[in-house]
Design a protein around this motif. Structure first.
Motif, PDB file in Angstrom:
ATOM      1  N   ASN A 191       0.821  -1.213   0.000  1.00  0.00           N
ATOM      2  CA  ASN A 191       0.000   0.000   0.000  1.00  0.00           C
ATOM      3  C   ASN A 191       0.852   1.259   0.000  1.00  0.00           C
ATOM      4  O   ASN A 191       0.451   2.281  -0.550  1.00  0.00           O
ATOM      5  CB  ASN A 191      -0.958  -0.019   1.187  1.00  0.00           C
ATOM      6  CG  ASN A 191      -2.183  -0.868   0.922  1.00  0.00           C
ATOM      7  OD1 ASN A 191      -2.944  -0.602   0.001  1.00  0.00           O
ATOM      8  ND2 ASN A 191      -2.368  -1.911   1.710  1.00  0.00           N
ATOM      9  N   ARG A 192       2.033   1.165   0.582  1.00  0.00           N
ATOM     10  CA  ARG A 192       2.932   2.319   0.564  1.00  0.00           C
ATOM     11  C   ARG A 192       3.391   2.642  -0.862  1.00  0.00           C
ATOM     12  O   ARG A 192       3.457   3.816  -1.254  1.00  0.00           O
ATOM     13  CB  ARG A 192       4.148   2.043   1.446  1.00  0.00           C
ATOM     14  CG  ARG A 192       5.229   3.110   1.329  1.00  0.00           C
ATOM     15  CD  ARG A 192       6.407   2.809   2.225  1.00  0.00           C
ATOM     16  NE  ARG A 192       7.479   3.769   2.024  1.00  0.00           N
ATOM     17  CZ  ARG A 192       8.615   3.774   2.705  1.00  0.00           C
ATOM     18  NH1 ARG A 192       8.819   2.880   3.651  1.00  0.00           N
ATOM     19  NH2 ARG A 192       9.544   4.668   2.455  1.00  0.00           N
ATOM     20  N   TRP A 196      -0.869   5.063  -8.194  1.00  0.00           N
ATOM     21  CA  TRP A 196      -2.215   5.609  -8.425  1.00  0.00           C
ATOM     22  C   TRP A 196      -3.150   5.436  -7.239  1.00  0.00           C
ATOM     23  O   TRP A 196      -4.361   5.620  -7.369  1.00  0.00           O
ATOM     24  CB  TRP A 196      -2.851   5.022  -9.688  1.00  0.00           C
ATOM     25  CG  TRP A 196      -2.078   5.288 -10.937  1.00  0.00           C
ATOM     26  CD1 TRP A 196      -1.455   6.448 -11.305  1.00  0.00           C
ATOM     27  CD2 TRP A 196      -1.836   4.362 -11.997  1.00  0.00           C
ATOM     28  NE1 TRP A 196      -0.839   6.309 -12.524  1.00  0.00           N
ATOM     29  CE2 TRP A 196      -1.053   5.045 -12.970  1.00  0.00           C
ATOM     30  CE3 TRP A 196      -2.201   3.040 -12.224  1.00  0.00           C
ATOM     31  CZ2 TRP A 196      -0.636   4.432 -14.153  1.00  0.00           C
ATOM     32  CZ3 TRP A 196      -1.786   2.428 -13.387  1.00  0.00           C
ATOM     33  CH2 TRP A 196      -1.018   3.118 -14.344  1.00  0.00           C
ATOM     34  N   ARG A 197      -2.643   5.098  -6.083  1.00  0.00           N
ATOM     35  CA  ARG A 197      -3.517   4.990  -4.918  1.00  0.00           C
ATOM     36  C   ARG A 197      -4.183   6.332  -4.643  1.00  0.00           C
ATOM     37  O   ARG A 197      -3.535   7.377  -4.629  1.00  0.00           O
ATOM     38  CB  ARG A 197      -2.716   4.547  -3.692  1.00  0.00           C
ATOM     39  CG  ARG A 197      -3.594   4.257  -2.477  1.00  0.00           C
ATOM     40  CD  ARG A 197      -2.766   3.827  -1.285  1.00  0.00           C
ATOM     41  NE  ARG A 197      -3.612   3.462  -0.155  1.00  0.00           N
ATOM     42  CZ  ARG A 197      -3.169   3.216   1.059  1.00  0.00           C
ATOM     43  NH1 ARG A 197      -1.866   3.280   1.313  1.00  0.00           N
ATOM     44  NH2 ARG A 197      -4.001   2.895   2.027  1.00  0.00           N
ATOM     45  N   GLY A 198      -5.491   6.315  -4.441  1.00  0.00           N
ATOM     46  CA  GLY A 198      -6.255   7.533  -4.211  1.00  0.00           C
ATOM     47  C   GLY A 198      -6.672   8.243  -5.486  1.00  0.00           C
ATOM     48  O   GLY A 198      -7.280   9.321  -5.433  1.00  0.00           O
ATOM     49  N   ASN A 199      -6.374   7.637  -6.629  1.00  0.00           N
ATOM     50  CA  ASN A 199      -6.692   8.237  -7.924  1.00  0.00           C
ATOM     51  C   ASN A 199      -7.589   7.305  -8.743  1.00  0.00           C
ATOM     52  O   ASN A 199      -7.671   6.110  -8.480  1.00  0.00           O
ATOM     53  CB  ASN A 199      -5.406   8.526  -8.703  1.00  0.00           C
ATOM     54  CG  ASN A 199      -4.612   9.661  -8.098  1.00  0.00           C
ATOM     55  OD1 ASN A 199      -4.940  10.829  -8.281  1.00  0.00           O
ATOM     56  ND2 ASN A 199      -3.572   9.324  -7.349  1.00  0.00           N
ATOM     57  N   ILE A 213     -12.024   4.783  -7.849  1.00  0.00           N
ATOM     58  CA  ILE A 213     -10.868   5.298  -7.119  1.00  0.00           C
ATOM     59  C   ILE A 213     -10.122   4.123  -6.495  1.00  0.00           C
ATOM     60  O   ILE A 213     -10.718   3.277  -5.829  1.00  0.00           O
ATOM     61  CB  ILE A 213     -11.294   6.285  -6.022  1.00  0.00           C
ATOM     62  CG1 ILE A 213     -12.092   7.454  -6.614  1.00  0.00           C
ATOM     63  CG2 ILE A 213     -10.063   6.805  -5.268  1.00  0.00           C
ATOM     64  CD1 ILE A 213     -11.313   8.285  -7.631  1.00  0.00           C
ATOM     65  N   GLU A 215      -8.432   2.434  -3.847  1.00  0.00           N
ATOM     66  CA  GLU A 215      -8.328   2.618  -2.406  1.00  0.00           C
ATOM     67  C   GLU A 215      -7.092   1.944  -1.822  1.00  0.00           C
ATOM     68  O   GLU A 215      -6.520   2.422  -0.841  1.00  0.00           O
ATOM     69  CB  GLU A 215      -9.579   2.061  -1.721  1.00  0.00           C
ATOM     70  CG  GLU A 215     -10.862   2.813  -2.073  1.00  0.00           C
ATOM     71  CD  GLU A 215     -10.925   4.190  -1.436  1.00  0.00           C
ATOM     72  OE1 GLU A 215     -10.364   4.369  -0.344  1.00  0.00           O
ATOM     73  OE2 GLU A 215     -11.528   5.091  -2.040  1.00  0.00           O
ATOM     74  N   GLY A 216      -6.681   0.809  -2.406  1.00  0.00           N
ATOM     75  CA  GLY A 216      -5.516   0.123  -1.872  1.00  0.00           C
ATOM     76  C   GLY A 216      -5.505  -1.342  -2.231  1.00  0.00           C
ATOM     77  O   GLY A 216      -6.260  -1.803  -3.088  1.00  0.00           O
ATOM     78  N   ARG A 226     -13.217   2.043  -5.164  1.00  0.00           N
ATOM     79  CA  ARG A 226     -14.450   2.716  -4.768  1.00  0.00           C
ATOM     80  C   ARG A 226     -15.146   3.195  -6.030  1.00  0.00           C
ATOM     81  O   ARG A 226     -14.743   4.176  -6.645  1.00  0.00           O
ATOM     82  CB  ARG A 226     -14.166   3.874  -3.816  1.00  0.00           C
ATOM     83  CG  ARG A 226     -15.434   4.650  -3.410  1.00  0.00           C
ATOM     84  CD  ARG A 226     -15.202   5.495  -2.159  1.00  0.00           C
ATOM     85  NE  ARG A 226     -14.042   6.350  -2.294  1.00  0.00           N
ATOM     86  CZ  ARG A 226     -14.051   7.537  -2.914  1.00  0.00           C
ATOM     87  NH1 ARG A 226     -15.149   7.980  -3.511  1.00  0.00           N
ATOM     88  NH2 ARG A 226     -12.939   8.265  -2.962  1.00  0.00           N
ATOM     89  N   ARG A 245      -9.516  12.992 -10.763  1.00  0.00           N
ATOM     90  CA  ARG A 245     -10.282  12.449  -9.645  1.00  0.00           C
ATOM     91  C   ARG A 245     -11.716  12.987  -9.621  1.00  0.00           C
ATOM     92  O   ARG A 245     -12.660  12.266  -9.304  1.00  0.00           O
ATOM     93  CB  ARG A 245      -9.579  12.801  -8.333  1.00  0.00           C
ATOM     94  CG  ARG A 245     -10.267  12.212  -7.107  1.00  0.00           C
ATOM     95  CD  ARG A 245      -9.614  12.726  -5.843  1.00  0.00           C
ATOM     96  NE  ARG A 245     -10.333  12.251  -4.661  1.00  0.00           N
ATOM     97  CZ  ARG A 245     -10.001  11.165  -3.988  1.00  0.00           C
ATOM     98  NH1 ARG A 245      -8.970  10.452  -4.353  1.00  0.00           N
ATOM     99  NH2 ARG A 245     -10.700  10.800  -2.934  1.00  0.00           N
TER     100      ARG A 245
END
Length: 248
Positions: A191-192, A196-199, A213, A215-216, A226, A245
């Motif tokens: 996850n670190r 594109w995490r959060g995108n 989106i 999320e991870g 999401r 986004r």
């Protein structure tokens, strides 16, 4: 620490590692100078000239290498080691590693897992000094390629194949033993480094297409999206950046 068998030109390191005269213990590996028939995800052909890193590593059939999380765990370990060396590494789910060039990710490494007769191998191809040009990439590819030699680390030369492979094996072993110096399990590392995490991303898996989106990564190595209709999880497929986004 672990045994490494060296070869010159091979068809693929995955095939060479399974030849009758090769006996790999867990975390032993086979390292080749080049491949004449390298393969990537979905068994696509992949050019493998001398100078880059081509290896197959035997993994234990134990967590986190017993299920769909295996490729993700290996990718996270590779990212951690490259970052430690000074390279801006990110993981493109599920099995690619990229370097960030001015905000643009470019593929530097691919990881392929194959299990046969109870032996699990991770094939790793990493571009040290050369990479396929745009004309060699498939039309639908999400990332162009790059090599370590294009990303200058101040005060450090590009590592040799042997040096880098030794570091990567130790990093993968550390993820397995849950004693990473980066403070975390394979899932925390995944996850670190997740690209594109959060995108917004678009996932394609055969006839399936999903957009949402990112999320991870979940405990089975799945990605969590999401979407407009809620949160969904996917174990397979390929993702690409899907735009701004605020379009979701």
């Amino acid at each position: 620490m672990f045994n490494v068998i060296h070869r010159g030109a091979v068809s693929t390191t995955m095939d060479a590692a399974r030849e009758p005269d090769v006996h790999l213990g867990v975390f032993d590996s086979l390292l080749a100078e080049s491949q004449t028939n390298g393969r990537g995800q979905y068994r696509r052909n992949w050019g493998s000239p001398a100078g880059n890193l081509y290896a197959s590593l035997r993994l234990p059939m134990e967590p986190p290498f017993v299920g769909t999380e295996a490729a993700v765990a290996c990718g996270a370990a590779v990212c951690a080691e490259l970052e430690g060396y000074g390279y801006p590494a990110v993981m493109k789910w599920p099995n690619d590693v990229a370097l960030m060039f001015g905000g643009t990710p470019r593929k530097v490494c691919g990881i392929l897992l194959e299990e046969r007769a109870g032996v699990l191998l991770a094939g790793v191809g990493l571009n040290l000094v050369s990479h396929p040009g745009a004309e060699a990439m498939r039309e639908s590819t999400a990332l162009m390629a790059c090599s370590l030699s294009e990303c200058v680390v101040p005060g450090r030369a590009v590592p040799s194949v042997d040096e880098l492979w030794g570091l990567l094996v130790k990093s993968i072993f550390s993820v397995y033993s849950q004693k990473t110096t980066q403070s975390g399990s394979w899932l925390e590392l995944a996850n670190r480094y997740l690209l594109w995490r959060g995108n917004p991303v678009r996932l394609e898996d055969g006839s399936l297409t999903a957009t949402g989106i990112l999320e991870g990564v979940g405990t089975q190595g799945q990605i969590i999206l999401r979407e407009a209709g809620g949160v969904k999880e996917y174990l397979g497929g390929s993702i690409r950046f899907a735009g701004e986004r605020d379009s979701f």
